[in-house]
Design a protein around this motif. Sequence first.
Motif, short mmCIF file in Angstrom:
data_model
loop_
_atom_site.label_atom_id
_atom_site.label_comp_id
_atom_site.label_asym_id
_atom_site.label_seq_id
_atom_site.Cartn_x
_atom_site.Cartn_y
_atom_site.Cartn_z
N ASN A 76 20.21 -8.00 45.54
CA ASN A 76 21.29 -8.59 44.77
C ASN A 76 22.23 -9.29 45.74
O ASN A 76 22.61 -8.72 46.76
CB ASN A 76 22.03 -7.50 43.98
CG ASN A 76 22.95 -8.09 42.95
OD1 ASN A 76 23.94 -8.70 43.29
ND2 ASN A 76 22.61 -7.90 41.69
N ASN A 77 22.61 -10.53 45.41
CA ASN A 77 23.48 -11.30 46.31
C ASN A 77 24.80 -10.61 46.58
O ASN A 77 25.32 -10.67 47.69
CB ASN A 77 23.72 -12.69 45.74
CG ASN A 77 22.54 -13.60 45.92
OD1 ASN A 77 21.67 -13.34 46.75
ND2 ASN A 77 22.49 -14.66 45.13
N ALA A 78 25.38 -9.99 45.57
CA ALA A 78 26.66 -9.31 45.75
C ALA A 78 26.55 -8.22 46.81
O ALA A 78 27.46 -8.01 47.61
CB ALA A 78 27.14 -8.71 44.43
N HIS A 131 24.45 -3.49 39.73
CA HIS A 131 23.70 -4.47 40.53
C HIS A 131 22.20 -4.13 40.52
O HIS A 131 21.36 -5.02 40.45
CB HIS A 131 24.23 -4.52 41.95
CG HIS A 131 25.66 -4.97 42.02
ND1 HIS A 131 26.05 -6.26 41.75
CD2 HIS A 131 26.80 -4.30 42.32
CE1 HIS A 131 27.35 -6.37 41.89
NE2 HIS A 131 27.84 -5.18 42.22
N GLN A 148 20.96 -5.20 37.05
CA GLN A 148 20.80 -6.65 36.96
C GLN A 148 19.55 -7.10 37.70
O GLN A 148 18.76 -7.89 37.18
CB GLN A 148 22.03 -7.34 37.51
CG GLN A 148 21.93 -8.86 37.45
CD GLN A 148 23.03 -9.55 38.22
OE1 GLN A 148 23.45 -9.08 39.28
NE2 GLN A 148 23.50 -10.67 37.71
N SER A 149 19.36 -6.60 38.91
CA SER A 149 18.19 -6.98 39.70
C SER A 149 16.90 -6.53 39.03
O SER A 149 15.90 -7.26 39.02
CB SER A 149 18.28 -6.37 41.10
OG SER A 149 19.38 -6.90 41.79
N ALA A 184 21.06 -13.98 34.29
CA ALA A 184 21.57 -13.78 35.65
C ALA A 184 23.00 -14.31 35.77
O ALA A 184 23.87 -13.65 36.35
CB ALA A 184 20.66 -14.45 36.67
N ILE A 185 23.27 -15.47 35.21
CA ILE A 185 24.60 -16.05 35.29
C ILE A 185 25.61 -15.25 34.47
O ILE A 185 26.68 -14.89 34.95
CB ILE A 185 24.57 -17.54 34.86
CG1 ILE A 185 23.78 -18.36 35.87
CG2 ILE A 185 25.99 -18.09 34.70
CD1 ILE A 185 23.47 -19.77 35.42
N SER A 212 25.45 -12.14 33.28
CA SER A 212 25.66 -10.78 33.76
C SER A 212 26.49 -10.76 35.04
O SER A 212 27.30 -9.86 35.24
CB SER A 212 24.34 -10.05 33.97
OG SER A 212 23.59 -10.63 35.01
N SER A 213 26.32 -11.76 35.90
CA SER A 213 27.14 -11.85 37.12
C SER A 213 28.60 -12.08 36.76
O SER A 213 29.50 -11.45 37.32
CB SER A 213 26.65 -12.97 38.02
OG SER A 213 25.39 -12.68 38.53
N MET A 224 30.01 -8.85 35.28
CA MET A 224 30.27 -7.83 36.29
C MET A 224 31.53 -8.16 37.09
O MET A 224 32.29 -7.26 37.47
CB MET A 224 29.08 -7.65 37.23
CG MET A 224 27.95 -6.86 36.61
SD MET A 224 26.65 -6.36 37.75
CE MET A 224 26.09 -7.88 38.42
N GLU A 225 31.74 -9.45 37.40
CA GLU A 225 32.92 -9.84 38.16
C GLU A 225 34.20 -9.65 37.34
O GLU A 225 35.21 -9.21 37.89
CB GLU A 225 32.81 -11.29 38.63
CG GLU A 225 31.89 -11.48 39.79
CD GLU A 225 32.34 -10.72 41.02
OE1 GLU A 225 33.54 -10.75 41.35
OE2 GLU A 225 31.48 -10.09 41.65
#
Length: 108
Positions: free
Chosen positions: A33-35, A52, A55-56, A96-97, A99-100, A103-104
């Motif tokens: 995960n990028n985060a 995370h 999501q992944s 993906a967009i 959910s990101s 989460m933020e």
Amino acid sequence: MKEIIVTIILFILSMGAFVISFFSFKEKGFLFNNAYIYASKKERNSMNKKPHYRQSAIVFLFISIIFLLNAIEVLLDSGWIFYIVLAVMAVTIIYAIVSSIFMETKKK
């Protein structure tokens, strides 16, 4: 013969993505995960990794489905499965967009 080799490669990629998804659902192994990847060591230690991992796991499950559908398309050469692949790709990107972003905003 060439189609069978491509199909086998796509099936292997599908199984690989499924295995990553399975372990991510279990919250085991590396967190793709990028985060998490771009976080500092201090942030990683204090981070809640559960959302995370989830999501992944879901994204890799979608990727597994995409590779599986592509393998079936190469094997059957039907033509219409390609449109299902495009739909699953769109759903994967949107998930993906969204959910990101969710989460933020939930973090703050």
